[in-house]
Design a protein around this motif. Structure first.
Motif, PDB file in Angstrom:
ATOM      1  N   PHE A 153       0.804  -1.213   0.000  1.00  0.00           N
ATOM      2  CA  PHE A 153       0.000   0.000   0.000  1.00  0.00           C
ATOM      3  C   PHE A 153       0.845   1.274   0.000  1.00  0.00           C
ATOM      4  O   PHE A 153       0.295   2.376  -0.003  1.00  0.00           O
ATOM      5  CB  PHE A 153      -0.949   0.007   1.198  1.00  0.00           C
ATOM      6  N   GLY A 154       2.157   1.132   0.014  1.00  0.00           N
ATOM      7  CA  GLY A 154       3.018   2.306  -0.040  1.00  0.00           C
ATOM      8  C   GLY A 154       2.849   3.217   1.158  1.00  0.00           C
ATOM      9  O   GLY A 154       2.882   4.444   1.030  1.00  0.00           O
ATOM     10  N   LEU A 155       2.699   2.645   2.335  1.00  0.00           N
ATOM     11  CA  LEU A 155       2.420   3.444   3.526  1.00  0.00           C
ATOM     12  C   LEU A 155       3.606   4.288   3.977  1.00  0.00           C
ATOM     13  O   LEU A 155       3.446   5.168   4.822  1.00  0.00           O
ATOM     14  CB  LEU A 155       1.970   2.531   4.679  1.00  0.00           C
ATOM     15  N   GLN A 156       4.774   4.030   3.401  1.00  0.00           N
ATOM     16  CA  GLN A 156       5.951   4.822   3.766  1.00  0.00           C
ATOM     17  C   GLN A 156       6.232   5.937   2.763  1.00  0.00           C
ATOM     18  O   GLN A 156       7.324   6.522   2.785  1.00  0.00           O
ATOM     19  CB  GLN A 156       7.187   3.922   3.888  1.00  0.00           C
ATOM     20  N   ARG A 157       5.286   6.237   1.892  1.00  0.00           N
ATOM     21  CA  ARG A 157       5.501   7.339   0.962  1.00  0.00           C
ATOM     22  C   ARG A 157       5.810   8.612   1.750  1.00  0.00           C
ATOM     23  O   ARG A 157       5.134   8.917   2.737  1.00  0.00           O
ATOM     24  CB  ARG A 157       4.255   7.547   0.083  1.00  0.00           C
ATOM     25  N   PRO A 158       6.830   9.371   1.352  1.00  0.00           N
ATOM     26  CA  PRO A 158       7.224  10.561   2.124  1.00  0.00           C
ATOM     27  C   PRO A 158       6.076  11.529   2.377  1.00  0.00           C
ATOM     28  O   PRO A 158       5.974  12.095   3.474  1.00  0.00           O
ATOM     29  CB  PRO A 158       8.317  11.194   1.248  1.00  0.00           C
ATOM     30  N   ILE A 159       5.202  11.702   1.401  1.00  0.00           N
ATOM     31  CA  ILE A 159       4.104  12.651   1.583  1.00  0.00           C
ATOM     32  C   ILE A 159       3.145  12.176   2.669  1.00  0.00           C
ATOM     33  O   ILE A 159       2.560  12.983   3.405  1.00  0.00           O
ATOM     34  CB  ILE A 159       3.364  12.896   0.246  1.00  0.00           C
ATOM     35  N   LEU A 160       2.983  10.860   2.813  1.00  0.00           N
ATOM     36  CA  LEU A 160       2.129  10.327   3.866  1.00  0.00           C
ATOM     37  C   LEU A 160       2.797  10.492   5.231  1.00  0.00           C
ATOM     38  O   LEU A 160       2.132  10.828   6.220  1.00  0.00           O
ATOM     39  CB  LEU A 160       1.812   8.855   3.609  1.00  0.00           C
ATOM     40  N   GLN A 161       4.093  10.246   5.298  1.00  0.00           N
ATOM     41  CA  GLN A 161       4.797  10.433   6.565  1.00  0.00           C
ATOM     42  C   GLN A 161       4.723  11.895   7.023  1.00  0.00           C
ATOM     43  O   GLN A 161       4.461  12.175   8.202  1.00  0.00           O
ATOM     44  CB  GLN A 161       6.253   9.995   6.427  1.00  0.00           C
TER      45      GLN A 161
END
Length: 244
Positions: A153-161
């Protein structure tokens, strides 16, 4: 990602799903047929989306990243993996276009026994598999399931962090404000703040805070005012699924 309570569907709608599934169940290996039936089922998709929006946190947030508006219906078990689940209610999730089309797509990792390695937030608490560092907004995996979920799910995408880290700052401020208004007797203002917390993007941030609020060290981490507010609203702001 937070726990979600899957809504029940009535017999009439279940019958519609069953009818839509019938040709697929008669030819269970026909992925093309399943995709075509799904594409043609416009009214079913519309009604499914309405149910999923009612299940989602906040203002129809994506059930995976928790940030973007949920615009797509994702098949948790992809049609390419199992066409027979195309119209199964338990297999549908609300996702943003990025999580659905750019991240997950047809990925469905399984372990050696064939069990899915993705966290299903309607059947298990993601906190069992995922740990959120509130200050940085970064997830770390507690289990192999958590690791696969972060990756797919790409939960570590910088924009999400970055978004989670900013949401943590906002949540602390709003909780202090809610406590002040509540204790001063301004219940109308306090109610507005509480409603805003309910629809705040990144519900996983507030959910993680609620998880940790009962620990002895919570006042040292959040401060006494935020800790008091969290303990008072536990089970009120996020009634989507029970906290342990």
């Amino acid at each position: 990602m937070i726990p979600l309570q899957r809504l029940p569907i009535d017999n009439r709608f279940q019958s519609r799903l069953t009818r839509a599934s019938s040709p697929i169940l008669a030819a269970p290996a026909n992925t093309d047929l399943a995709r075509e039936r799904w594409k043609r089922a416009r009214t079913v998709r519309r009604d499914l989306k309405s149910l999923l929006e009612a299940m989602a946190a906040g203002l129809s947030r994506c059930m995976y990243c928790g940030d973007n508006q949920g615009t797509d219906i994702d098949h948790f078990t992809p049609i390419a993996h199992d066409p027979t689940h195309t119209f199964a209610w338990v297999n549908h999730f609300l996702a943003c276009s990025h999580c659905n089309s750019n991240q997950k797509r047809d990925q469905y990792p399984c372990d050696g026994s064939g069990a899915c390695l993705l966290v299903d937030p309607t059947t298990e608490d993601p906190n069992t598999h995922l740990s959120l560092t509130l200050v940085t907004g970064a997830y770390t995996a507690r289990t192999p399931k958590g690791e696969a979920t972060i990756e797919v799910f790409g939960l570590q995408r910088p924009i999400l962090q970055q978004g989670r880290a900013r949401a943590y700052v906002r949540c602390r401020s709003m909780l202090r404000d809610w406590l002040l208004q509540s204790e001063s007797g301004d219940l109308a203002e306090a109610s507005e703040v509480l409603d805003s917390l309910r629809i705040h993007p990144f519900a996983d941030v507030l959910h993680a805070m609620l998880h940790r609020a009962e620990s002895p060290g919570a006042p040292a981490v959040f401060g006494p005012e935020v800790t008091t507010a969290l303990r008072r609203i536990r089970g009120v702001v996020l009634p989507l699924a029970p906290l342990p």
